[in-house]
Design a protein around this motif. Structure first.
Motif, PDB file in Angstrom:
ATOM      1  N   ARG A  89       0.813  -1.220   0.000  1.00  0.00           N
ATOM      2  CA  ARG A  89       0.000   0.000   0.000  1.00  0.00           C
ATOM      3  C   ARG A  89       0.849   1.274   0.000  1.00  0.00           C
ATOM      4  O   ARG A  89       0.502   2.268  -0.633  1.00  0.00           O
ATOM      5  CB  ARG A  89      -0.924   0.010   1.222  1.00  0.00           C
ATOM      6  N   LYS A  90       1.969   1.243   0.732  1.00  0.00           N
ATOM      7  CA  LYS A  90       2.750   2.464   0.935  1.00  0.00           C
ATOM      8  C   LYS A  90       3.984   2.571   0.041  1.00  0.00           C
ATOM      9  O   LYS A  90       4.462   3.676  -0.232  1.00  0.00           O
ATOM     10  CB  LYS A  90       3.188   2.553   2.403  1.00  0.00           C
ATOM     11  N   MET A  97       1.947  -3.146  -8.905  1.00  0.00           N
ATOM     12  CA  MET A  97       0.931  -2.185  -9.332  1.00  0.00           C
ATOM     13  C   MET A  97       0.188  -2.646 -10.586  1.00  0.00           C
ATOM     14  O   MET A  97      -0.746  -1.983 -11.038  1.00  0.00           O
ATOM     15  CB  MET A  97       1.585  -0.825  -9.584  1.00  0.00           C
ATOM     16  N   LEU A  98       0.589  -3.780 -11.134  1.00  0.00           N
ATOM     17  CA  LEU A  98      -0.111  -4.333 -12.296  1.00  0.00           C
ATOM     18  C   LEU A  98      -1.356  -5.111 -11.886  1.00  0.00           C
ATOM     19  O   LEU A  98      -2.183  -5.456 -12.730  1.00  0.00           O
ATOM     20  CB  LEU A  98       0.837  -5.246 -13.089  1.00  0.00           C
ATOM     21  N   ILE A 104      -6.455  -1.252  -5.966  1.00  0.00           N
ATOM     22  CA  ILE A 104      -7.556  -0.901  -5.059  1.00  0.00           C
ATOM     23  C   ILE A 104      -7.018  -0.685  -3.645  1.00  0.00           C
ATOM     24  O   ILE A 104      -7.406   0.256  -2.944  1.00  0.00           O
ATOM     25  CB  ILE A 104      -8.636  -2.000  -5.081  1.00  0.00           C
ATOM     26  N   LYS A 105      -6.101  -1.558  -3.221  1.00  0.00           N
ATOM     27  CA  LYS A 105      -5.494  -1.405  -1.892  1.00  0.00           C
ATOM     28  C   LYS A 105      -4.777  -0.067  -1.758  1.00  0.00           C
ATOM     29  O   LYS A 105      -4.869   0.614  -0.733  1.00  0.00           O
ATOM     30  CB  LYS A 105      -4.487  -2.532  -1.638  1.00  0.00           C
ATOM     31  N   ILE A 106      -4.037   0.298  -2.812  1.00  0.00           N
ATOM     32  CA  ILE A 106      -3.252   1.531  -2.777  1.00  0.00           C
ATOM     33  C   ILE A 106      -4.163   2.755  -2.719  1.00  0.00           C
ATOM     34  O   ILE A 106      -3.883   3.721  -2.000  1.00  0.00           O
ATOM     35  CB  ILE A 106      -2.320   1.600  -4.006  1.00  0.00           C
ATOM     36  N   LYS A 108      -7.365   2.829  -1.697  1.00  0.00           N
ATOM     37  CA  LYS A 108      -8.320   2.832  -0.587  1.00  0.00           C
ATOM     38  C   LYS A 108      -7.797   1.950   0.541  1.00  0.00           C
ATOM     39  O   LYS A 108      -7.684   0.736   0.376  1.00  0.00           O
ATOM     40  CB  LYS A 108      -9.685   2.322  -1.061  1.00  0.00           C
ATOM     41  N   ASP A 109      -7.485   2.584   1.674  1.00  0.00           N
ATOM     42  CA  ASP A 109      -6.935   1.814   2.790  1.00  0.00           C
ATOM     43  C   ASP A 109      -7.813   1.870   4.039  1.00  0.00           C
ATOM     44  O   ASP A 109      -7.397   1.484   5.127  1.00  0.00           O
ATOM     45  CB  ASP A 109      -5.525   2.288   3.135  1.00  0.00           C
ATOM     46  N   SER A 110      -9.041   2.360   3.882  1.00  0.00           N
ATOM     47  CA  SER A 110      -9.921   2.514   5.045  1.00  0.00           C
ATOM     48  C   SER A 110     -10.280   1.179   5.688  1.00  0.00           C
ATOM     49  O   SER A 110     -10.704   1.143   6.851  1.00  0.00           O
ATOM     50  CB  SER A 110     -11.204   3.254   4.649  1.00  0.00           C
ATOM     51  N   ASP A 111     -10.101   0.079   4.953  1.00  0.00           N
ATOM     52  CA  ASP A 111     -10.433  -1.233   5.512  1.00  0.00           C
ATOM     53  C   ASP A 111      -9.419  -1.691   6.552  1.00  0.00           C
ATOM     54  O   ASP A 111      -9.723  -2.544   7.392  1.00  0.00           O
ATOM     55  CB  ASP A 111     -10.537  -2.281   4.394  1.00  0.00           C
ATOM     56  N   VAL A 112      -8.216  -1.113   6.526  1.00  0.00           N
ATOM     57  CA  VAL A 112      -7.177  -1.546   7.470  1.00  0.00           C
ATOM     58  C   VAL A 112      -6.589  -0.390   8.292  1.00  0.00           C
ATOM     59  O   VAL A 112      -5.875  -0.625   9.264  1.00  0.00           O
ATOM     60  CB  VAL A 112      -6.026  -2.272   6.735  1.00  0.00           C
ATOM     61  N   LYS A 113      -6.875   0.846   7.906  1.00  0.00           N
ATOM     62  CA  LYS A 113      -6.290   1.980   8.624  1.00  0.00           C
ATOM     63  C   LYS A 113      -7.111   2.288   9.873  1.00  0.00           C
ATOM     64  O   LYS A 113      -8.314   2.508   9.812  1.00  0.00           O
ATOM     65  CB  LYS A 113      -6.226   3.218   7.733  1.00  0.00           C
TER      66      LYS A 113
END
Length: 260
Positions: A89-90, A97-98, A104-106, A108-113
């Motif tokens: 993600r970071k 990135m392919l 999607i993870k990169i 949107k990180d609200s699921d784990v942040k």
């Protein structure tokens, strides 16, 4: 560690927390946080340092595969996930990135942040303090008072200030608001804020850094009451007699702590 050592560590934790929080700019600004202060704070936390790719991570292991992971950057995000997931993600590799899933993870990180910025700092502060045994008995407080009184008798300013800092922490006393400040004086007291910006200050302890005279002003004084503020300043400067003075200030503070 002794109660006094733990209390000193709590004061240090609070000071570092304020330093980091003060370094934040607006959410849109490019200002850099005080990473040195944040590292020092993390050193007192249960988080362990780990370098992953170009990321400085601080990790607290949880049950199972996931961990709480703080990334030491200007956002200070805390994630509940794995090191590998945070790395993608970071700091993703080009090949990562392919993947649509990784993109999607990169994005949107609200699921784990869990948190970011000031909230993350406050979480770390709490976890640092939670590790300390801050229980005490009367003898602990009396020892702090005795050390302060002895320092006062010997003219040892640093010792007086240390004891006052301990009592300020125990009683929730704060530095004097602007209207009550006096040059070359250390002042700590109880602050009550009311609607309309009015501040009530007191009781307050005043130490002259010029001659080590120590006094206590018991009154609660409104920041809008110019006459009483003038009286406060007269007392602080030794032109009027304080409610309590000298070594008796430490007895007053001891009683105040033990009555809580």
């Amino acid at each position: 560690m002794s109660f006094k050592e733990n209390l000193l560590k709590k004061i240090q934790i609070s000071q570092l927390t304020r330093k980091v929080l003060a370094s934040f700019g607006s959410p849109e600004s490019a200002s850099k946080i005080d990473k040195d202060a944040m590292r020092s704070l993390l050193d007192m936390s249960p988080y362990l340092y780990h370098r992953e790719r170009d990321l400085d991570l601080f990790i607290e292991k949880l049950d199972g595969e996931q961990s709480k992971i703080l990334v030491l950057d200007n956002e200070l995000p805390i994630y509940r996930t794995t090191v590998e997931d945070v790395a993608i993600r970071k700091s993703p590799y080009t090949k990562e990135m392919l993947s649509i899933g990784n993109i999607i993870k990169i994005l949107k990180d609200s699921d784990v942040k869990i948190s970011r910025r000031e909230e993350s700092v406050q979480i770390i502060q709490k976890e640092c303090i939670d590790r300390l045994d801050l229980s005490y008995n009367a003898s602990d407080i009396e020892m702090i008072a005795k050390e302060g009184a002895d320092s006062l008798e010997n003219g040892y300013t640093d010792g007086i200030l240390e004891s006052l800092a301990f009592f300020a922490e125990l009683l929730g006393y704060q530095p004097a608001p602007k209207a009550f400040r006096i040059r070359h004086h250390e002042i700590v007291g109880a602050v009550t804020e009311k609607q309309g910006g009015q501040i009530w200050y007191g009781p307050a302890v005043v130490l002259s850094l010029i001659d080590n005279s120590l006094g206590m002003i018991e009154d609660k004084i409104s920041s809008l009451d110019k006459a009483k503020i003038e009286h406060f300043q007269q007392v602080a400067q030794g032109k009027e007699k304080p409610s309590v003075e000298g070594k008796e200030v430490f007895r007053y503070l001891t009683d105040a702590v033990l009555m809580q």
